[in-house]
Design an enzyme around this catalytic site. Structure first.
Site, PDB file in Angstrom:
ATOM      1  CD  GLU A  93      -2.654  -1.233   2.559  1.00  0.00           C
ATOM      2  OE1 GLU A  93      -2.681  -0.232   3.297  1.00  0.00           O
ATOM      3  OE2 GLU A  93      -3.193  -2.316   2.841  1.00  0.00           O
ATOM      4  CB  CYS A 106       2.645   7.122   3.515  1.00  0.00           C
ATOM      5  SG  CYS A 106       2.928   5.835   4.749  1.00  0.00           S
ATOM      6  CB  CYS A 113       5.171  -5.979   9.402  1.00  0.00           C
ATOM      7  SG  CYS A 113       6.238  -5.273  10.675  1.00  0.00           S
ATOM      8  CB  CYS A 117       2.968  -3.428  16.498  1.00  0.00           C
ATOM      9  SG  CYS A 117       4.730  -3.003  16.532  1.00  0.00           S
ATOM     10  CB  CYS A 120       0.257  -2.594  13.364  1.00  0.00           C
ATOM     11  SG  CYS A 120       0.777  -2.204  11.680  1.00  0.00           S
ATOM     12  N   GLY A 160       5.355  -2.714   6.734  1.00  0.00           N
ATOM     13  CA  GLY A 160       6.710  -3.186   6.983  1.00  0.00           C
ATOM     14  C   GLY A 160       7.489  -2.308   7.950  1.00  0.00           C
ATOM     15  CD  GLU A 161      11.052  -1.257  11.876  1.00  0.00           C
ATOM     16  OE1 GLU A 161      11.986  -0.476  11.578  1.00  0.00           O
ATOM     17  OE2 GLU A 161      10.091  -0.939  12.594  1.00  0.00           O
ATOM     18  CB  SER A 192       8.182   5.135  10.794  1.00  0.00           C
ATOM     19  OG  SER A 192       7.545   4.641  11.952  1.00  0.00           O
ATOM     20  CB  CYS A 333      -0.133   1.104   6.393  1.00  0.00           C
ATOM     21  SG  CYS A 333       0.567   0.831   8.015  1.00  0.00           S
TER      22      CYS A 333
END
Length: 356
Positions: A93, A106, A113, A117, A120, A160-161, A192, A333
């Site tokens: 996305e 963004c 991911c 978390c 999320c 994703g991270e 982020s 997201c």
């Protein structure tokens, strides 16, 4: 012969390829410009190159595209959300947002991911793979083509991270900012992270100039570990020390993202603990109304966010409330990718049932 994704190559790597192909060094700069400034989608469009060279490039390299699987335009603001299908059939996305300073995008950095978390949607469908530098760039290039605009700033806050895909993200930064390419100043880029401490320190040492945004969400280790498993490996104390290191190395103030969750992290005691943690730090707190997702019970009341902001301000902590954009199009997201995955699974199940 397997083709190389040319969009992921640096100018130096292109120069090396040109040397191997018996071409002069300046050809690499021409190709790099066609790819990242003019953003062509085929080698045939590179008209300053000979037909013979274009044919050789076509044999050795590929220029991939992203397919717009869904495009949702908000009816309440200028936000547009894209669900992009990658060449391998996976989805990510991308969200285009309008601010007073221009167009901001963004982007996602992974398919899924693995950070886990609890609030999320990105992590629910699971981790599949890292995105390549080209796939990150293509989110910008495809959006610009569709929207007919120039992207002015960038946030790596999609699926994703980013720090879990560190090498590809750093390569992406170097491609993005190259003066012979897209040429975006990395001071217009925010990355982020949920708190991968060693990577924060590595990023600081690179002195790239990007803004660091840290998903904090609780000042206390016990509660943060409950909602963010990464805290079990890198507790709050280590994370904030890494943030102090980032500021000392780069001079860039760190943003602390704080999703305000009812019954979890927004009491007066939480505000006091957060103020104590951040005392003396060069940072500011960005309060976020948590986005409701079907698989979780987390919720936020607007008055709770405003009250928490007032409590932080009274304790000397500068805090802002993130402007909510695209609330009518699932702009948080992970939700479109999750729904697309479910639709694909249902279609495959139905197809299987209908087979004789």
């Amino acid at each position: 012969m397997e083709q190389t994704d040319i969009l992921s190559l640096s100018l130096a790597e292109l120069e090396s390829c040109m040397k191997e192909m018996g071409q002069p060094k300046f050809r690499a700069k021409q190709i790099f410009s066609w790819l990242h400034q003019k953003q062509v989608t085929s080698f045939a469009e590179m008209t300053s190159l000979s037909l013979q060279l274009r044919e050789k490039l076509q044999e050795k390299f590929c220029i991939n595209r992203l397919n717009i699987a869904r495009r949702l335009a908000s009816s309440i603001d200028d936000t547009v959300k894209y669900l992009y299908e990658l060449p391998d059939g996976n989805f990510v996305e991308t969200v285009l947002m309008e601010y007073h300073h221009g167009k901001s995008l963004c982007i996602s950095t992974q398919v899924g991911c693995r950070m886990g978390c609890q609030f999320c949607a990105s992590t629910i469908a699971g981790f599949v793979r890292n995105l390549t530098p080209a796939e990150m760039l293509l989110q910008i290039y495809e959006t610009q083509r569709d929207a007919g605009c120039r992207i002015d700033s960038l946030v790596l806050m999609g699926i994703g991270e980013p720090m879990d895909n560190f090498e590809n993200v750093v390569t992406f930064f170097r491609l993005l900012s190259h003066p012979d390419g897209f040429g975006m100043s990395l001071r217009h880029v925010t990355v982020s992270t949920c708190g991968l401490v060693p990577r924060i320190r590595e990023l600081a040492d690179l002195h790239l100039g990007v803004t660091l945004s840290v998903s904090l969400h609780s000042p206390e280790n016990r509660r943060r570990s409950e909602i963010m498993p990464v805290n079990r490996k890198y507790p709050v104390e280590e994370l904030l020390e890494a943030c102090r290191y980032y500021f000392s190395e780069t001079g860039r103030r760190v943003t602390m993202e704080y999703a305000v969750i009812e019954g979890v992290n927004c009491t007066r005691q939480d505000a006091k603990a957060l103020a104590d943690r951040l005392a003396g730090m060069q940072c500011h707190v960005n309060l976020i109304p948590v986005n409701p997702i079907a698989e979780r019970s987390f919720r936020t009341l607007r008055r709770s966010v405003e009250r928490f902001q007032q409590e932080l301000e009274s304790l000397g902590v500068h805090a802002t409330i993130r402007r909510t954009l695209g609330s009518d199009i699932q702009a948080a997201c992970g939700q479109l990718r999750r729904d697309a995955g479910k639709s694909l699974e249902n279609a495959q199940e139905n197809e299987s049932r209908n087979k004789p």
